[in-house]
Write an enzyme that holds these catalytic residues in place. Structure first.
Site, mmCIF file in Angstrom:
data_model
loop_
_atom_site.group_PDB
_atom_site.id
_atom_site.type_symbol
_atom_site.label_atom_id
_atom_site.label_comp_id
_atom_site.label_asym_id
_atom_site.label_seq_id
_atom_site.Cartn_x
_atom_site.Cartn_y
_atom_site.Cartn_z
ATOM 1 N N SER A 1 -39.410 -6.449 39.978
ATOM 2 C CA SER A 1 -40.816 -6.705 40.656
ATOM 3 C C SER A 1 -40.920 -6.123 42.155
ATOM 4 C CB SER A 1 -40.829 -8.086 40.690
ATOM 5 O OG SER A 1 -42.211 -8.403 40.992
ATOM 6 N N ASP B 1 -43.883 -7.672 29.533
ATOM 7 C CA ASP B 1 -44.337 -7.756 30.815
ATOM 8 C C ASP B 1 -45.798 -7.141 30.962
ATOM 9 O OD1 ASP B 1 -44.893 -7.754 33.518
ATOM 10 O OD2 ASP B 1 -42.684 -6.621 34.150
ATOM 11 N N HIS C 1 -43.078 -11.045 32.743
ATOM 12 C CA HIS C 1 -42.543 -10.415 33.735
ATOM 13 C C HIS C 1 -41.317 -11.103 34.067
ATOM 14 C CE1 HIS C 1 -42.771 -8.053 37.550
ATOM 15 N NE2 HIS C 1 -42.833 -9.309 38.280
ATOM 16 N N ASP C 2 -41.088 -12.470 34.103
ATOM 17 C CA ASP C 2 -39.996 -12.996 34.697
ATOM 18 C C ASP C 2 -38.677 -12.619 33.666
ATOM 19 O OD1 ASP C 2 -40.477 -14.647 36.766
ATOM 20 O OD2 ASP C 2 -40.930 -16.577 35.442
#
Lengths: 375, 206
Positions: A154, A319, A352-353
């Site tokens: 990220s 994501d 995304h995590d």
């Protein structure tokens, strides 16, 4: 639970810098401190250093636990340790709390020597380029000419890219995970709603809530709740919570009814207990400002001409905050510059995590790449 | 718990040497459907090429990373949009053409991205295949080791068929090599050749 390949007890350290740092905004910090942790041993050739850059809410506490708080496990403990994908028996792994952070490095909560008060809103906005400069100075202090690898997910992936661009001779490998070459309008929009939640909180006091004895908790909590939704996927929320009710039946009021509400509020509360609102504002701005192609008329190919590192770029299928398509843009720019690059899209349901999660394929890819780095 | 993996053994296929004979040292090579990266590894060791593989299979991508080979995850069926025109000296499609849905598109994409293309494919016109068809069965052989119901090969062709496709798209065949095992077949290659290799470019470039 005993984690046999954990690095175990780690100790955070701080390092003070006296050389003024000119920031991209034009502001100058006369001196500053960086909080950091290291795992493993720097070899005699000083060729095995790996820098791990943290994301929006991360810190220098990347792996291991603290002696006085054994539950406080580093945010990437599943990836880093003896025998793990980033093997601390081979590499000297460094985590640095970014400048502007709230975990020990100089930031808005720090005391400004000039005023004797906390910086608060006077702390200048910082960019990934400013961080890259601090990483270089940090490496200089430890006598590290080049990093064997710079790794991040990220915002951390963007920071890794920035260092590979700003100090190309100091990065041999860059691993860029779940990142993008710049934020889209939608990404910035999410960040701005998060900022507005904080900025409009009556307890914010223009960022000087420290001297008012308040904290914009509601705003920070909302910001995190919104952010958290964008880090998950529709599918993962559906499978984890669905429409499950907390008490089995509708209450026809505005208290917590659905489990997802309970979860988000819990996440928001937990975050507001441990993070500084000014740092959150600043970090989201660093994300928004990241755009290495900006100085090259938007041409990412041209922006990457100065890069020298070998790259591994990873994305996750679920994501949507920084989708695989955004990673492919980075890969294209690297290919166009004839740089060594590998790219994989990892099947995932966690959004995304995913970059923080333990996943066998993901970790095997990381291990395979790290194993082939010569030190 | 972590899994310790040993590096996959790189395979050395007979067709590697044939392909290598066509490639200039130090050139830039894109290998479509690169598997575990064996061919690129071979070309890098023998000729010092700078190469990338393209793969869609997760196990192969992992194998490439384990073997230290650049690999880009991409679906060949959607073309090569991630690669700039003219950015490679050679684009190789080794024993994959016959398994592709968008055969014509990949041929054109190979010549957009590369100065030259190299393909290899099993020759459906090989006499053993013809014999089995004549006997009323779909061929199963060394080069076509699948049953009709589990084969990935959906676009099998003969040498003549492939050459006709090249003609249709103004593709200039620079060199052709037809093999049966390690033997090069010169006499009636469409009948006696098991595996076909073609090196080709755009007609306009010649």
């Amino acid at each position: 639970m005993h984690d046999s390949d954990s690095i175990g007890i780690v100790t955070p350290r701080r390092i003070h810098f006296d050389t003024p740092l000119s920031l991209k905004s034009g502001a100058v910090l006369d001196s500053y401190e960086l909080a950091y942790e290291t795992y493993g041993e720097l070899n005699s050739a000083r060729s095995n250093a790996v820098l791990v850059c943290h994301a929006l809410s991360g810190s220098h506490h990347v792996a291991g636990v603290y002696a006085d708080n054994p539950k406080n496990t580093g945010w990437w403990n599943n990836m880093i340790g003896p025998g793990k994908a980033i093997d601390t028996r081979k590499f000297f792994v460094i985590g640095i709390n970014n400048l502007g952070g709230c975990h020990g490095s100089t930031g808005p909560v720090s005391i400004n020597d000039k005023t004797g008060k906390r910086f608060g809103p006077d702390f200048p906005l910082v960019t990934t380029s400013d961080w890259a400069e601090t990483y270089v100075r940090f490496a200089d202090r430890l006598g590290i000419d080049h990093f064997a690898a710079v790794i991040g997910g990220s915002l951390g992936g963007m920071s890794a890219m920035q260092l590979a661009l700003d100090a190309p001779e100091r990065v041999r490998h860059a691993i860029v995970i779940a990142a993008a070459a710049k934020l889209t309008a939608q990404n910035i929009a999410f960040n701005d709603v998060a900022r507005q939640a904080i900025l409009t909180d009556p307890d914010f006091h223009g960022g000087d809530y420290y001297s008012h004895g308040t904290f914009p908790r509601r705003g920070l909590r909302l910001a995190r709740m919104l952010g958290h939704i964008t880090y998950l996927s529709d599918d993962s929320m559906a499978s984890k919570f669905g429409r499950e009710l907390r008490n089995g039946s509708l209450a026809f009021n505005y208290e917590v009814e659905f489990q997802i509400e309970s979860y988000l509020r819990y996440q928001g509360d937990k975050f507001a207990d441990q993070f500084d609102a000014n740092t959150y504002l600043l970090m989201t701005k660093a994300l928004d400002y990241f755009d290495p192609a900006q100085d090259y008329d938007g041409n990412l190919h041209a922006a990457f001409t100065r890069a020298q590192a070998d790259f591994l770029v990873l994305s996750f299928t679920s994501d949507w905050r920084f989708s695989p398509e955004r990673s492919r843009t980075i890969v294209k720019a690297l290919l166009d510059n004839k740089l060594n690059v590998s790219y994989a899209e990892i099947p995932s349901t966690h959004g995304h995590d995913s970059f923080l999660m333990k996943d066998d394929y993901y970790h095997r890819l990381m291990r395979a790449y790290m194993d082939n780095i010569l030190i | 718990m972590t899994t310790q993996t040993s590096k996959p053994t790189l395979t050395l296929r007979a067709d590697f040497a044939t392909i290598a004979a066509w490639i200039k040292p130090k050139s830039r090579v894109l290998d479509l459907g690169c598997g575990d990266g064996s061919l690129l590894h071979y070309l890098r060791t023998k000729l010092g090429i700078h190469g990338y593989g393209v793969e869609i299979d997760a196990r192969n991508i992992l194998a490439c990373l384990e073997n230290g080979i650049n690999v880009i995850q991409s679906d060949l069926e959607s073309g090569l949009s991630g690669f700039e025109s003219g950015s490679f000296d050679y684009v190789i499609l080794s024993q994959t053409l016959q398994a592709m849905k968008h055969t014509e598109n990949i041929m054109q994409e190979m010549l957009r991205v590369g100065k030259e293309g190299i393909v290899s494919f099993p020759n459906f016109g090989y006499w053993r295949n013809r014999l089995q068809v004549a006997a009323g069965r779909m061929p199963v052989s060394q080069s076509l080791p699948y049953q009709w119901y589990d084969t990935p090969n959906i676009h099998l062709c003969t040498l003549h068929d492939f050459e006709q496709l090249c003609h249709k798209h103004q593709v200039n065949i620079l060199e052709k090599w037809v093999m049966n095992g390690n033997r090069k077949i010169v006499f009636l290659p469409n009948l006696f050749g098991m595996l076909a290799f073609y090196r080709f470019s755009h007609t306009s470039q010649v």
